[in-house]
Structure formats: structure tokens, C-alpha cells
Design a protein around this motif. Sequence first.
Motif, mmCIF file in Angstrom:
data_model
loop_
_atom_site.group_PDB
_atom_site.id
_atom_site.type_symbol
_atom_site.label_atom_id
_atom_site.label_comp_id
_atom_site.label_asym_id
_atom_site.label_seq_id
_atom_site.Cartn_x
_atom_site.Cartn_y
_atom_site.Cartn_z
ATOM 1 N N LEU A 110 5.042 -36.244 23.457
ATOM 2 C CA LEU A 110 5.889 -36.406 24.639
ATOM 3 C C LEU A 110 7.028 -35.382 24.691
ATOM 4 N N PRO A 111 7.718 -35.084 23.583
ATOM 5 C CA PRO A 111 8.716 -34.004 23.624
ATOM 6 C C PRO A 111 8.113 -32.641 23.986
ATOM 7 N N LEU A 112 6.896 -32.367 23.511
ATOM 8 C CA LEU A 112 6.232 -31.118 23.899
ATOM 9 C C LEU A 112 6.072 -31.060 25.420
ATOM 10 N N TRP A 113 5.682 -32.178 26.008
ATOM 11 C CA TRP A 113 5.456 -32.260 27.449
ATOM 12 C C TRP A 113 6.773 -32.126 28.226
ATOM 13 N N ILE A 114 7.811 -32.787 27.738
ATOM 14 C CA ILE A 114 9.122 -32.690 28.390
ATOM 15 C C ILE A 114 9.638 -31.258 28.319
ATOM 16 N N ARG A 144 13.275 -43.415 20.612
ATOM 17 C CA ARG A 144 13.138 -42.547 19.434
ATOM 18 C C ARG A 144 13.326 -41.082 19.779
ATOM 19 N N ILE A 145 12.851 -40.662 20.956
ATOM 20 C CA ILE A 145 12.964 -39.242 21.306
ATOM 21 C C ILE A 145 14.251 -38.930 22.060
ATOM 22 N N GLY A 146 15.099 -39.939 22.271
ATOM 23 C CA GLY A 146 16.420 -39.672 22.816
ATOM 24 C C GLY A 146 16.642 -40.031 24.273
ATOM 25 N N LEU A 147 15.653 -40.638 24.935
ATOM 26 C CA LEU A 147 15.872 -41.071 26.315
ATOM 27 C C LEU A 147 16.779 -42.298 26.320
ATOM 28 N N LYS A 148 17.596 -42.409 27.368
ATOM 29 C CA LYS A 148 18.547 -43.510 27.458
ATOM 30 C C LYS A 148 18.038 -44.566 28.430
ATOM 31 N N GLU A 175 21.447 -32.819 28.312
ATOM 32 C CA GLU A 175 21.379 -33.749 27.181
ATOM 33 C C GLU A 175 20.148 -33.458 26.311
ATOM 34 N N TRP A 176 19.026 -33.180 26.968
ATOM 35 C CA TRP A 176 17.805 -32.860 26.222
ATOM 36 C C TRP A 176 17.975 -31.573 25.419
ATOM 37 N N ASN A 177 18.559 -30.571 26.063
ATOM 38 C CA ASN A 177 18.775 -29.299 25.366
ATOM 39 C C ASN A 177 19.675 -29.482 24.148
ATOM 40 N N GLN A 178 20.709 -30.269 24.310
ATOM 41 C CA GLN A 178 21.622 -30.526 23.189
ATOM 42 C C GLN A 178 20.905 -31.287 22.072
ATOM 43 N N LEU A 179 20.108 -32.268 22.462
ATOM 44 C CA LEU A 179 19.360 -33.061 21.493
ATOM 45 C C LEU A 179 18.384 -32.195 20.701
ATOM 46 N N ARG A 180 17.729 -31.268 21.389
ATOM 47 C CA ARG A 180 16.720 -30.423 20.758
ATOM 48 C C ARG A 180 17.317 -29.343 19.854
ATOM 49 N N THR A 181 18.617 -29.071 19.993
ATOM 50 C CA THR A 181 19.241 -28.050 19.149
ATOM 51 C C THR A 181 20.032 -28.652 17.996
ATOM 52 N N GLN A 182 20.136 -29.971 17.945
ATOM 53 C CA GLN A 182 20.863 -30.616 16.848
ATOM 54 C C GLN A 182 20.044 -30.541 15.571
ATOM 55 N N PRO A 183 20.649 -30.084 14.456
ATOM 56 C CA PRO A 183 19.914 -29.979 13.189
ATOM 57 C C PRO A 183 19.303 -31.296 12.743
ATOM 58 N N ALA A 187 15.393 -31.885 11.937
ATOM 59 C CA ALA A 187 14.933 -32.365 10.638
ATOM 60 C C ALA A 187 14.070 -33.602 10.805
ATOM 61 N N SER A 188 14.499 -34.477 11.731
ATOM 62 C CA SER A 188 13.727 -35.692 11.991
ATOM 63 C C SER A 188 12.355 -35.359 12.532
ATOM 64 N N ARG A 189 12.288 -34.392 13.454
ATOM 65 C CA ARG A 189 11.008 -34.005 14.030
ATOM 66 C C ARG A 189 10.113 -33.359 12.975
ATOM 67 N N ASP A 190 10.712 -32.527 12.100
ATOM 68 C CA ASP A 190 9.917 -31.877 11.056
ATOM 69 C C ASP A 190 9.329 -32.926 10.109
ATOM 70 N N HIS A 191 10.160 -33.928 9.770
ATOM 71 C CA HIS A 191 9.699 -34.996 8.897
ATOM 72 C C HIS A 191 8.562 -35.756 9.554
ATOM 73 N N THR A 192 8.719 -36.027 10.843
ATOM 74 C CA THR A 192 7.686 -36.740 11.590
ATOM 75 C C THR A 192 6.387 -35.958 11.568
ATOM 76 N N GLN A 193 6.463 -34.644 11.768
ATOM 77 C CA GLN A 193 5.259 -33.796 11.779
ATOM 78 C C GLN A 193 4.581 -33.810 10.396
ATOM 79 N N ARG A 194 5.400 -33.733 9.323
ATOM 80 C CA ARG A 194 4.832 -33.669 7.979
ATOM 81 C C ARG A 194 4.154 -34.978 7.581
ATOM 82 N N ARG A 195 4.707 -36.094 8.088
ATOM 83 C CA ARG A 195 4.208 -37.391 7.693
ATOM 84 C C ARG A 195 2.776 -37.630 8.142
ATOM 85 N N ARG A 196 2.338 -36.944 9.188
ATOM 86 C CA ARG A 196 1.024 -37.215 9.747
ATOM 87 C C ARG A 196 -0.057 -36.427 9.063
#
Length: 196
Positions: A110-114, A144-148, A175-183, A187-196
Motif C-alpha cells: 500500500l505505501p508503494l501504491w500511495i 500502521r502505515i501512518g494514515l489518520k 504528512e506522507w512525505n514527512q513520514l517517509r523521510t523519518q529515520p 527502519a520500521s519499513r526495512d525491518h518489515t521487509q526483512r521479516r518476510r
Amino acid sequence: MKIALRPIKLEDLPQYRKLIAPTQAFHRLNGPYLGMPTAADQNKKIMEFGFELTKPNPSFNFELIFEEEDGRILGEVSYYWKDQRTNWLEVGIVLFNQTDWGRGIGTVALPLWIDRQLTERPALVRIGLTTWSGNAGMMALAERIGLKLEACYRKARILDGKYFDSLSYGILREEWNQLRTQPASNASRDHTQRRR
């Protein structure tokens, strides 16, 4: 598992028809209060897709989610305009097989699509996602992906004689741009990718 998005192709249609069969469990979560699909509805849909795919530049409001390693189709992401005059786009996601639920696929797809929608539409101001209180997985994914959660329409949906809330989530471009640039978010997204 590496997740990616791609347009539907003519050769996907037989498999896609099976994946969206009326017996699939996802239909009980994907707006069931609007009515359940029939085999006739879906045959018509496949015919329309087939006709569109014979055109030089087919146009669809969705793409397939697939596993890059083996090409397996996992689901789809989609969009529709809530209000094009105010640059308000709504997105959605469906994972076809119940065995894929809860594996974090949506957290990647979903973040890829957004990102894609915001990149391809520079004037876009906001992204929305609408679900209902009977779909706990979609509510959790949106948060989880930051939508309010922006609106809760109480007892606005009815299914099997029971009332449910309609829930509207959203996020502004900045807000999305800020969320996507936060370290921490990266890190959370990288962890999510590795877990699969």
C-alpha cells in the motif's frame, strides 16, 4: 518475500478469475454490505478487462500485487477519485488468499501504491482510505502505515442484521512525505521487509 506492483496482463485473466471467485474469504471483508459478487458479475468483469487489454493503451484504476521471486499474484491495489476538484484520491487494497493475510504484505504494497499516486499526480493534496469496523485488518494496516482516522460514521453499515461503523482514514501529501523521510519510519519499513 519481495513484493512489487504491476499492471494486469491478458494472460493473467484465467488465474485472476479464480483468485476473485465468489467463494474467496476476502469478499466477506471487502465491502460485503454492498452485496456479494456473483459468478455472472465476475465473468462480465473478466470480459470487460479482456476487451480493455486488447486496446493499445489499456487503462485501469488498479494494479496487481505480486511476489517477485515466483511471480505469484497476491492481491491488488486500487484508487478512485473522491473529489477530483479538490485533489482527493481514495486508495484500497485486497489480498486474495486468506493464507497471505497477516504477513505484512499490505504494509509494503500500500505505501508503494500511495507513493506512486503522489508521484504521478503532483497536484494531489490528500490520500484517503475508507473501511468499516468489521475489517480489523484494514483498520490496523491504515494506522500502521501512518494514515489518520479522520471520521467515524457510527452504525452506517449493516451486514447480517448487525450495524457497523464506516471509518475514513486519510493523510495529506506533506504528512506522507514527512513520514517517509523519518529515520524511524524507514527502519520500521526495512525491518518489515526483512521479516518476510
